[in-house]
Scaffold this motif. Sequence first.
Motif, PDB file in Angstrom:
ATOM      1  N   LEU A  58     -24.426  38.202  13.482  1.00 32.58           N
ATOM      2  CA  LEU A  58     -24.291  38.747  14.830  1.00 32.58           C
ATOM      3  C   LEU A  58     -23.264  39.876  14.852  1.00 32.58           C
ATOM      4  CD1 LEU A  58     -24.237  35.393  16.859  1.00 32.58           C
ATOM      5  CD2 LEU A  58     -26.107  37.083  16.805  1.00 32.58           C
ATOM      6  N   PRO A  59     -23.478  40.907  15.657  1.00 36.62           N
ATOM      7  CA  PRO A  59     -22.547  42.038  15.709  1.00 36.62           C
ATOM      8  C   PRO A  59     -21.322  41.730  16.584  1.00 36.62           C
ATOM      9  CG  PRO A  59     -24.392  42.447  17.182  1.00 36.62           C
ATOM     10  CD  PRO A  59     -24.673  41.137  16.479  1.00 36.62           C
ATOM     11  N   CYS A  60     -20.453  40.863  16.061  1.00 33.59           N
ATOM     12  CA  CYS A  60     -19.269  40.450  16.816  1.00 33.59           C
ATOM     13  C   CYS A  60     -18.224  39.907  15.848  1.00 33.59           C
ATOM     14  CB  CYS A  60     -19.635  39.383  17.841  1.00 33.59           C
ATOM     15  SG  CYS A  60     -20.299  37.879  17.101  1.00 33.59           S
ATOM     16  N   ASP A  61     -17.057  39.631  16.384  1.00 33.37           N
ATOM     17  CA  ASP A  61     -15.983  39.003  15.627  1.00 33.37           C
ATOM     18  C   ASP A  61     -15.854  37.562  16.098  1.00 33.37           C
ATOM     19  OD1 ASP A  61     -15.410  41.375  14.265  1.00 33.37           O
ATOM     20  OD2 ASP A  61     -14.051  42.052  15.859  1.00 33.37           O
ATOM     21  N   ARG A 116     -11.639  43.206  26.195  1.00 37.44           N
ATOM     22  CA  ARG A 116     -12.692  43.416  25.184  1.00 37.44           C
ATOM     23  C   ARG A 116     -13.931  42.580  25.566  1.00 37.44           C
ATOM     24  NH1 ARG A 116     -11.090  42.219  18.903  1.00 37.44           N
ATOM     25  NH2 ARG A 116     -13.147  42.508  17.977  1.00 37.44           N
ATOM     26  N   PRO A 117     -15.137  43.083  25.331  1.00 40.28           N
ATOM     27  CA  PRO A 117     -16.322  42.266  25.616  1.00 40.28           C
ATOM     28  C   PRO A 117     -16.273  40.967  24.811  1.00 40.28           C
ATOM     29  CG  PRO A 117     -16.953  44.505  25.003  1.00 40.28           C
ATOM     30  CD  PRO A 117     -15.481  44.378  24.754  1.00 40.28           C
ATOM     31  N   PHE A 118     -16.751  39.884  25.440  1.00 45.83           N
ATOM     32  CA  PHE A 118     -16.763  38.622  24.699  1.00 45.83           C
ATOM     33  C   PHE A 118     -17.896  37.715  25.133  1.00 45.83           C
ATOM     34  CE2 PHE A 118     -14.141  37.182  28.304  1.00 45.83           C
ATOM     35  CZ  PHE A 118     -14.586  35.886  28.515  1.00 45.83           C
ATOM     36  N   ALA A 167     -24.177  44.930  24.625  1.00 46.10           N
ATOM     37  CA  ALA A 167     -22.755  45.228  24.830  1.00 46.10           C
ATOM     38  C   ALA A 167     -22.308  46.359  23.913  1.00 46.10           C
ATOM     39  CB  ALA A 167     -21.905  43.980  24.580  1.00 46.10           C
ATOM     40  N   LEU A 168     -22.746  46.328  22.660  1.00 38.42           N
ATOM     41  CA  LEU A 168     -22.385  47.396  21.722  1.00 38.42           C
ATOM     42  C   LEU A 168     -23.013  48.717  22.134  1.00 38.42           C
ATOM     43  CD1 LEU A 168     -22.551  45.549  18.300  1.00 38.42           C
ATOM     44  CD2 LEU A 168     -20.534  46.530  19.389  1.00 38.42           C
ATOM     45  N   ARG A 173     -22.401  54.194  24.255  1.00 42.90           N
ATOM     46  CA  ARG A 173     -22.764  55.220  25.232  1.00 42.90           C
ATOM     47  C   ARG A 173     -21.528  55.730  25.967  1.00 42.90           C
ATOM     48  NH1 ARG A 173     -27.038  51.716  25.594  1.00 42.90           N
ATOM     49  NH2 ARG A 173     -26.236  50.634  27.426  1.00 42.90           N
ATOM     50  N   ARG A 174     -20.594  54.814  26.319  1.00 38.82           N
ATOM     51  CA  ARG A 174     -19.361  55.250  27.002  1.00 38.82           C
ATOM     52  C   ARG A 174     -18.519  56.131  26.082  1.00 38.82           C
ATOM     53  NH1 ARG A 174     -19.538  50.011  28.849  1.00 38.82           N
ATOM     54  NH2 ARG A 174     -18.003  49.277  27.361  1.00 38.82           N
TER      55      ARG A 174
END
Length: 186
Positions: A58-61, A116-118, A167-168, A173-174
């Motif tokens: 998954l693209p997360c920590d 941070r997004p979570f 989310a990524l 985009r931002r």
Amino acid sequence: MTDHAERPLLFLDVDGTLLPVGGAPLPSTAGGWDDWQDLSNPQLAKLVPEHGPRLLALPCDLMWATVWMQDANDVIAPLLGLPKLPVVDLPAAPEEDETGVLHWKTRVLVEVAAGRPFVWLDDEITDLDLSWVATHHRGRALLHRVDSKIGLTDTDFAVLDDWLRGALGAQKRRISAANRGDTTGA
């Protein structure tokens, strides 16, 4: 901003999330928890080893957010093929969960995320937690309740993957828009 800083966090519970508790009474004493969090616990056979590689993909920590605390790295991580993960410094869990009260992890997880997004994977998330996070967390958040009787499923992983990639994408985009603004002098 580095790739690491852009990646959302995933707060990972153990009991009822990775380790289904259907039919198994959870411990009610400190000594009972010590036995539960030991490699000799026969319930550990309910862990799904394939979940480790799926979580890592998954693209997360990943971070442990569980009463297991460091024991999650010592007992659960090797059984799932996970590396040692950071452990959220949670307050002591209450003796009994109270109805209508914010979950004891909620405030700490929002503090650790620091905007941070979570994602928070847990079997005890309530509407009160959802509302509180929506009001007090300035970033994106997905509080995903897992059925404690069966633990994580393919459907849960699909929801996680879709949300994390979204989310990524939103974050990129931002950043791209900000960079375009910098290059045009705006």
